[in-house]
Write a protein that holds these residues in place. Structure first.
Motif, PDB file in Angstrom:
ATOM      1  N   SER A  32       0.795  -1.218   0.187  1.00  0.00           N
ATOM      2  CA  SER A  32       0.018   0.218   0.039  1.00  0.00           C
ATOM      3  C   SER A  32       0.632   1.204   0.025  1.00  0.00           C
ATOM      4  O   SER A  32       0.583   2.211  -0.660  1.00  0.00           O
ATOM      5  N   GLN A  33       1.972   1.259   0.705  1.00  0.00           N
ATOM      6  CA  GLN A  33       2.851   2.331   0.658  1.00  0.00           C
ATOM      7  C   GLN A  33       3.573   2.605  -0.476  1.00  0.00           C
ATOM      8  O   GLN A  33       3.667   3.833  -1.016  1.00  0.00           O
ATOM      9  N   LEU A  34       3.927   1.651  -1.193  1.00  0.00           N
ATOM     10  CA  LEU A  34       4.734   1.652  -2.452  1.00  0.00           C
ATOM     11  C   LEU A  34       3.557   2.372  -3.380  1.00  0.00           C
ATOM     12  O   LEU A  34       3.764   3.229  -4.265  1.00  0.00           O
ATOM     13  N   LEU A  35       2.285   1.897  -3.513  1.00  0.00           N
ATOM     14  CA  LEU A  35       1.146   2.254  -4.268  1.00  0.00           C
ATOM     15  C   LEU A  35       0.941   4.043  -4.082  1.00  0.00           C
ATOM     16  O   LEU A  35       0.763   4.263  -4.948  1.00  0.00           O
ATOM     17  N   HIS A  36       1.135   4.309  -3.030  1.00  0.00           N
ATOM     18  CA  HIS A  36       0.862   5.751  -2.668  1.00  0.00           C
ATOM     19  C   HIS A  36       2.210   6.544  -2.407  1.00  0.00           C
ATOM     20  O   HIS A  36       2.200   7.581  -2.219  1.00  0.00           O
ATOM     21  N   HIS A  37       3.413   5.857  -3.229  1.00  0.00           N
ATOM     22  CA  HIS A  37       4.545   6.700  -3.369  1.00  0.00           C
ATOM     23  C   HIS A  37       5.047   7.089  -2.130  1.00  0.00           C
ATOM     24  O   HIS A  37       5.726   8.116  -2.129  1.00  0.00           O
ATOM     25  N   GLU A  38       4.734   6.353  -0.834  1.00  0.00           N
ATOM     26  CA  GLU A  38       5.179   6.694   0.198  1.00  0.00           C
ATOM     27  C   GLU A  38       6.778   6.100   0.523  1.00  0.00           C
ATOM     28  O   GLU A  38       7.592   6.675   1.267  1.00  0.00           O
ATOM     29  N   ILE A  39       6.961   4.982  -0.328  1.00  0.00           N
ATOM     30  CA  ILE A  39       8.432   4.386  -0.502  1.00  0.00           C
ATOM     31  C   ILE A  39       8.617   4.324  -1.789  1.00  0.00           C
ATOM     32  O   ILE A  39       7.732   4.416  -2.716  1.00  0.00           O
ATOM     33  N   ASP A  40      10.053   4.194  -2.124  1.00  0.00           N
ATOM     34  CA  ASP A  40      10.734   3.869  -3.284  1.00  0.00           C
ATOM     35  C   ASP A  40      10.934   2.401  -3.966  1.00  0.00           C
ATOM     36  O   ASP A  40      10.575   2.317  -5.030  1.00  0.00           O
ATOM     37  N   ILE A  41      10.759   1.715  -2.808  1.00  0.00           N
ATOM     38  CA  ILE A  41      10.922  -0.020  -3.356  1.00  0.00           C
ATOM     39  C   ILE A  41      10.592  -0.543  -2.180  1.00  0.00           C
ATOM     40  O   ILE A  41      10.786  -0.123  -1.081  1.00  0.00           O
ATOM     41  N   GLY A  42       9.907  -1.651  -2.272  1.00  0.00           N
ATOM     42  CA  GLY A  42       9.499  -2.641  -1.422  1.00  0.00           C
ATOM     43  C   GLY A  42      10.318  -4.209  -1.421  1.00  0.00           C
ATOM     44  O   GLY A  42      10.548  -4.626  -2.465  1.00  0.00           O
TER      45      GLY A  42
END
Length: 292
Positions: A133-143
Motif C-alpha cells: 500500500s505504501q509503494l502504491l501511494h509513493h510513500e516508499i521507493d522500493i519494497g
C-alpha cells in the motif's frame, strides 16, 4: 518549480495559513497571496476558510492530488539529472516486511553505507499488505516483501527463497526424529501473525491444505513476540528459519518434523515499473540481488 503549488500543498497538509508561513519561512500575507493567485488562475475557490481551520473543497482536493504528482515528478527530475554527473546519493525510502526488515535488511544497509555513503536510507517495516500500500501511494521507493503482492502498477521480481518450519518449545513432548501428525497439530495452541502478514497467509494456506482447525489461536503482531511465546510453551507457530536460528543454537526451540515442511515462499522486490528510478534505487536493488 511552481511556488504556488508548493504553498498550496503545505496549506492543504497543515490546514493553516500561519503554520504554513512558519514552515516555509514566509509571512502569512505572502501565503494568502499565493493561494489567491492560484485560485484566480484556475478560476475557482480551492479552500473553505473559517476562523479555526482551512479545509480543501472538492476542487481543492483535485488540485491537491495533481500537485502531489507534479511536485514528486519535479523532485524525481532533479534527482535523475543529478545522477548523470554524480555518484549515487540522496534519500532512498525502503519498505520491508517484518522477516526481511528485521533479519536481512540490516546487513544489506551496512553494505550499502560502506559502498555508497552518500545514500541516506529511510526504512519502513510493516506487513506485506502495508508495504504494498505504501509503494502504491509513493510513500516508499522500493519494497522487499515475503509472499505475494500483485498490482498492475508494480513490477515484481523474486530475489530469494525462504524456508518455513513449524516450531515448538524444546521442553514440549515431541521427539526430534519423529514425525508429528496433523491430528496432534490440531490439538495445539497456535500463535500466528496478524491479518495482512505474508507469514499469516502461508500458514492459512497450510491450514486449508491439511483441513487443519486448531483448537485455539493467539494472534501476535511481531515475530519476536511469537518466538518468546513459543519458547515459553504458550503454543507452536510457523516461522521462517531466518528468524529462529539463535533460538535453535541455544536449544530453546525445535523444528517439528511434519509432512509438507519446510514450506518454501518467495522473497520479492516490488517497485513502480512505469517510473524512472534514480541511481540510489538501482544500486540498492543490485545489492539485494547479489548479496542474498
Amino acid at each position: 518549480m511552481d511556488q504556488h503549488l508548493v504553498v498550496f500543498k503545505e496549506v492543504a497538509v497543515r490546514k493553516s495559513f500561519s503554520r504554513t508561513a512558519e514552515a516555509l519561512h514566509m509571512s502569512q500575507p505572502a501565503v494568502s497571496q499565493y493561494i489567491a493567485s492560484l485560485e484566480k488562475e484556475l478560476g475557482v475557490r480551492l479552500l473553505e476558510r473559517s476562523n479555526k481551520f482551512v479545509e480543501l473543497n472538492k476542487a481543492g482536493k483535485i488540485v491537491y492530488q495533481y500537485s502531489q504528482q507534479i511536485l514528486r515528478s519535479y523532485d524525481q527530475m532533479q534527482i535523475l539529472v543529478s545522477d548523470l554527473q554524480n555518484d549515487p546519493s540522496g534519500e532512498l525510502k525502503i519498505g520491508a516486511s517484518y522477516t526481511i526488515g528485521e533479519y536481512l535488511l540490516p546487513k544489506l544497509l551496512a553494505e550499502l553505507q560502506e559502498r555508497y555513503p552518500q545514500i541516506v536510507p529511510e526504512v519502513t517495516i510493516g506487513n506485506t499488505d502495508e508495504i504494498g500500500s505504501q509503494l502504491l501511494h509513493h510513500e516508499i521507493d522500493i519494497g522487499l516483501i515475503e509472499g505475494n503482492y500483485s498490482h498492475q502498477q508494480f513490477s515484481v521480481e523474486q530475489f530469494s527463497t525462504d524456508k518455513m518450519y513449524i516450531i515448538a518449545a524444546k521442553r514440549q513432548p515431541y521427539k526430534v526424529e519423529e514425525e508429528v501428525s496433523i491430528e496432534d497439530l490440531e490439538k495445539e495452541t497456535w500463535i500466528i501473525r496478524e491479518s495482512g502478514s505474508g507469514t499469516r497467509k502461508v500458514l492459512e494456506n497450510f491450514f486449508e491444505k491439511h483441513c487443519l482447525h486448531p483448537k485455539r489461536v493467539l494472534t501476535f503482531g511481531s515475530t519476536q513476540t511469537i518466538k518468546e511465546g513459543v519458547e515459553a510453551g504458550l503454543g507452536i507457530s510457523l516461522l521462517s528459519d531466518l528468524t529462529f536460528a539463535k533460538e535453535i543454537q541455544l536449544n530453546k526451540v525445535q523444528k517439528l518434523i511434519i509432512d509438507g515442511t519446510p514450506i518454501k515462499r518467495k522473497f520479492s522486490i516490488i517497485k513502480n515499473h512505469h517510473e524512472f528510478h534514480p541511481k540510489a534505487l538501482q544500486v540498492f536493488e543490485e545489492l539485494v540481488k547479489q548479496k542474498i
